[in-house]
Design a protein around this motif. Structure first.
Motif, mmCIF file in Angstrom:
data_model
loop_
_atom_site.group_PDB
_atom_site.id
_atom_site.type_symbol
_atom_site.label_atom_id
_atom_site.label_comp_id
_atom_site.label_asym_id
_atom_site.label_seq_id
_atom_site.Cartn_x
_atom_site.Cartn_y
_atom_site.Cartn_z
ATOM 1 N N VAL A 1 6.179 4.132 1.649
ATOM 2 C CA VAL A 1 5.936 5.460 2.229
ATOM 3 C C VAL A 1 6.657 6.559 1.454
ATOM 4 O O VAL A 1 7.867 6.492 1.225
ATOM 5 N N THR A 2 5.878 7.570 1.091
ATOM 6 C CA THR A 2 6.395 8.828 0.565
ATOM 7 C C THR A 2 6.062 9.909 1.591
ATOM 8 O O THR A 2 4.969 9.897 2.165
ATOM 9 N N ALA A 3 6.976 10.834 1.828
ATOM 10 C CA ALA A 3 6.744 11.869 2.836
ATOM 11 C C ALA A 3 7.414 13.163 2.402
ATOM 12 O O ALA A 3 8.413 13.152 1.693
ATOM 13 N N PHE A 4 6.816 14.281 2.831
ATOM 14 C CA PHE A 4 7.474 15.563 2.565
ATOM 15 C C PHE A 4 7.295 16.504 3.735
ATOM 16 O O PHE A 4 6.394 16.347 4.558
ATOM 17 N N ASP A 5 8.179 17.482 3.796
ATOM 18 C CA ASP A 5 8.116 18.514 4.820
ATOM 19 C C ASP A 5 8.818 19.748 4.277
ATOM 20 O O ASP A 5 9.620 19.664 3.337
ATOM 21 N N ILE A 6 8.542 20.903 4.879
ATOM 22 C CA ILE A 6 9.176 22.152 4.469
ATOM 23 C C ILE A 6 10.532 22.338 5.151
ATOM 24 O O ILE A 6 11.362 23.131 4.716
ATOM 25 N N SER A 7 10.773 21.585 6.217
ATOM 26 C CA SER A 7 11.985 21.761 7.014
ATOM 27 C C SER A 7 13.126 20.903 6.484
ATOM 28 O O SER A 7 13.026 19.671 6.434
ATOM 29 N N ASP A 8 14.223 21.549 6.117
ATOM 30 C CA ASP A 8 15.419 20.810 5.687
ATOM 31 C C ASP A 8 15.933 19.914 6.804
ATOM 32 O O ASP A 8 16.308 18.758 6.568
ATOM 33 N N ALA A 9 15.963 20.448 8.019
ATOM 34 C CA ALA A 9 16.459 19.668 9.153
ATOM 35 C C ALA A 9 15.555 18.467 9.410
ATOM 36 O O ALA A 9 16.036 17.370 9.714
ATOM 37 N N GLY A 10 14.244 18.655 9.278
ATOM 38 C CA GLY A 10 13.310 17.546 9.465
ATOM 39 C C GLY A 10 13.505 16.450 8.433
ATOM 40 O O GLY A 10 13.461 15.256 8.743
ATOM 41 N N ILE A 11 13.740 16.847 7.191
ATOM 42 C CA ILE A 11 13.958 15.871 6.112
ATOM 43 C C ILE A 11 15.220 15.051 6.390
ATOM 44 O O ILE A 11 15.225 13.824 6.243
ATOM 45 N N GLU A 12 16.290 15.722 6.799
ATOM 46 C CA GLU A 12 17.537 15.012 7.081
ATOM 47 C C GLU A 12 17.375 14.046 8.240
ATOM 48 O O GLU A 12 17.894 12.920 8.217
ATOM 49 N N LYS A 13 16.612 14.450 9.257
ATOM 50 C CA LYS A 13 16.419 13.561 10.403
ATOM 51 C C LYS A 13 15.501 12.391 10.041
ATOM 52 O O LYS A 13 15.653 11.288 10.572
ATOM 53 N N THR A 14 14.566 12.628 9.118
ATOM 54 C CA THR A 14 13.737 11.525 8.624
ATOM 55 C C THR A 14 14.611 10.495 7.911
ATOM 56 O O THR A 14 14.476 9.284 8.123
ATOM 57 N N LYS A 15 15.521 10.967 7.064
ATOM 58 C CA LYS A 15 16.430 10.063 6.346
ATOM 59 C C LYS A 15 17.306 9.286 7.324
ATOM 60 O O LYS A 15 17.517 8.073 7.159
ATOM 61 N N LEU B 1 0.838 -1.191 0.000
ATOM 62 C CA LEU B 1 0.000 0.000 0.000
ATOM 63 C C LEU B 1 0.876 1.245 0.000
ATOM 64 O O LEU B 1 1.858 1.335 0.749
ATOM 65 N N LYS B 2 0.518 2.215 -0.820
ATOM 66 C CA LYS B 2 1.271 3.460 -0.925
ATOM 67 C C LYS B 2 0.706 4.497 0.050
ATOM 68 O O LYS B 2 -0.495 4.806 0.016
ATOM 69 N N VAL B 3 1.580 5.026 0.877
ATOM 70 C CA VAL B 3 1.202 6.007 1.897
ATOM 71 C C VAL B 3 1.897 7.333 1.598
ATOM 72 O O VAL B 3 3.084 7.366 1.260
ATOM 73 N N LEU B 4 1.152 8.434 1.767
ATOM 74 C CA LEU B 4 1.743 9.771 1.723
ATOM 75 C C LEU B 4 1.612 10.405 3.097
ATOM 76 O O LEU B 4 0.499 10.526 3.620
ATOM 77 N N ASP B 5 2.736 10.793 3.693
ATOM 78 C CA ASP B 5 2.746 11.508 4.967
ATOM 79 C C ASP B 5 2.995 12.980 4.665
ATOM 80 O O ASP B 5 4.095 13.373 4.265
ATOM 81 N N ILE B 6 1.960 13.797 4.858
ATOM 82 C CA ILE B 6 2.014 15.225 4.560
ATOM 83 C C ILE B 6 2.542 15.971 5.785
ATOM 84 O O ILE B 6 1.907 15.974 6.831
ATOM 85 N N GLY B 7 3.697 16.611 5.655
ATOM 86 C CA GLY B 7 4.296 17.308 6.786
ATOM 87 C C GLY B 7 4.854 16.320 7.787
ATOM 88 O O GLY B 7 4.407 16.262 8.935
ATOM 89 N N CYS B 8 5.846 15.545 7.371
ATOM 90 C CA CYS B 8 6.323 14.415 8.175
ATOM 91 C C CYS B 8 7.187 14.818 9.354
ATOM 92 O O CYS B 8 7.538 13.971 10.181
ATOM 93 N N GLY B 9 7.580 16.102 9.441
ATOM 94 C CA GLY B 9 8.426 16.526 10.553
ATOM 95 C C GLY B 9 9.754 15.801 10.545
ATOM 96 O O GLY B 9 10.475 15.809 9.545
ATOM 97 N N GLU B 10 10.084 15.141 11.649
ATOM 98 C CA GLU B 10 11.339 14.399 11.758
ATOM 99 C C GLU B 10 11.187 12.930 11.381
ATOM 100 O O GLU B 10 12.123 12.155 11.537
ATOM 101 N N PHE C 1 11.084 14.157 0.613
ATOM 102 C CA PHE C 1 11.542 15.305 -0.158
ATOM 103 C C PHE C 1 10.999 16.595 0.457
ATOM 104 O O PHE C 1 10.087 16.570 1.294
ATOM 105 N N LYS C 2 11.557 17.711 0.017
ATOM 106 C CA LYS C 2 11.135 19.016 0.519
ATOM 107 C C LYS C 2 10.017 19.580 -0.337
ATOM 108 O O LYS C 2 10.118 19.610 -1.569
#
Length: 273
Positions: A132-146, A109-118, A159-160
């Motif tokens: 899972v696909t996820a995005f956030d506006i925060s560069d720091a949040g994206i890096e911590k998600t990775k 199942l394909k999931v989109l997390d809108i505004g995933c934070g960390e 992605f941002k």
């Protein structure tokens, strides 16, 4: 150049500035028919007009073309996420367990997390077998998600993107969002949620929540200049044509800023049949 995105953004930002097509055309020295064609994707503005178009619409050239630039932060959490610790912790939201209960990953199942934070919820869902696909506006949040995904041994396509500008173009089975939908301006909510619903697979579900105004709840201590309150029932009204599985309203204690306070929140679980 993404012509479709440019057309959408000219329309969106013109509306945001309260400009008619005629008024914008006057400011640019073109006909209102020209502006109409830009917004309908039938033609593009001349390159020489782009700087003035950007000025009239009060957006950067990057944003006009749909690119997320590293300008003024939209969220107050960009700095908070730069610390080594996870601001919200790494334990998933209880709503993630509702996803497992109602849409178990018996198939991919394909999931989109809108505004995933960390990334705590996105990584948890990936760990349990979702794509899972996820995005956030925060560069720091994206890096911590990775980093969290790598540490957990799973993959999250992260992605941002700015929730105010991002639109779906591919289909998902599950759309998930927690604690970020207040960044959407009220006048864009119907259009944005129509997009989310359109690109949800038949039988798919949305798991969402929004902060709501209540006269007996004091404003939160955080100063969020780009946050816009919802009202009770507003989120539910956008899903009148879907099956509603759950739509509670709750009040809960919060200490995220170091100052004890409360929030009122509307939650929604809805299914496209």
């Amino acid at each position: 150049m993404n012509h479709h995105k440019l057309s959408q953004n000219i329309y969106r930002y013109r509306k945001e500035q309260g400009l008619t097509q005629e008024r914008l055309a006057q400011q640019l020295g073109v006909t209102f028919q020209a502006v109409s064609k830009w917004e309908n994707g039938q033609s593009l503005p001349d390159v020489s007009l782009l700087p003035e178009l950007s000025r009239q619409l009060a957006v950067s050239m990057d944003r006009l073309f749909g690119y997320t630039s590293a300008g003024k932060p939209v969220t107050i959490y960009e700095e908070e996420y730069k610390t080594p610790d996870y601001y919200w912790g790494t334990e998933p939201s209880v709503t993630c367990y509702k996803v497992l209960e109602l849409m178990p990953p018996t198939r991919r199942l394909k999931v989109l997390d809108i505004g995933c934070g960390e990334g705590k919820d996105a990584v948890f869902l990936a760990r349990n077998g979702y794509d899972v696909t996820a995005f956030d506006i925060s560069d720091a949040g994206i890096e911590k998600t990775k980093m969290l995904a790598e540490r957990t041994g799973v993959h999250v396509h992260v992605f941002k993107a700015d929730i105010r500008d991002f639109r779906l173009e591919t289909e998902f089975d599950i759309v998930y969002s927690s604690g970020v939908l207040h960044y959407i301006r009220p006048e864009y909510r119907a259009e944005i949620f129509a997009n989310y619903k359109q690109f949800t697979a038949k039988g798919g579900m949305h798991f969402l929540n929004v902060f709501v105004q209540k006269p007996f709840i004091a404003p939160p201590p955080e100063n969020e200049p780009y946050a816009y309150d919802w009202i009770s029932g507003e989120l539910l009204s956008l899903y009148h044509d879907w099956m509603i599985h759950d739509c509670p309203e709750v009040v809960f204690d919060c200490n995220s800023s170091g100052v004890p306070h409360q929030h009122a929140m509307s939650k929604l679980i809805a299914q496209k049949l």
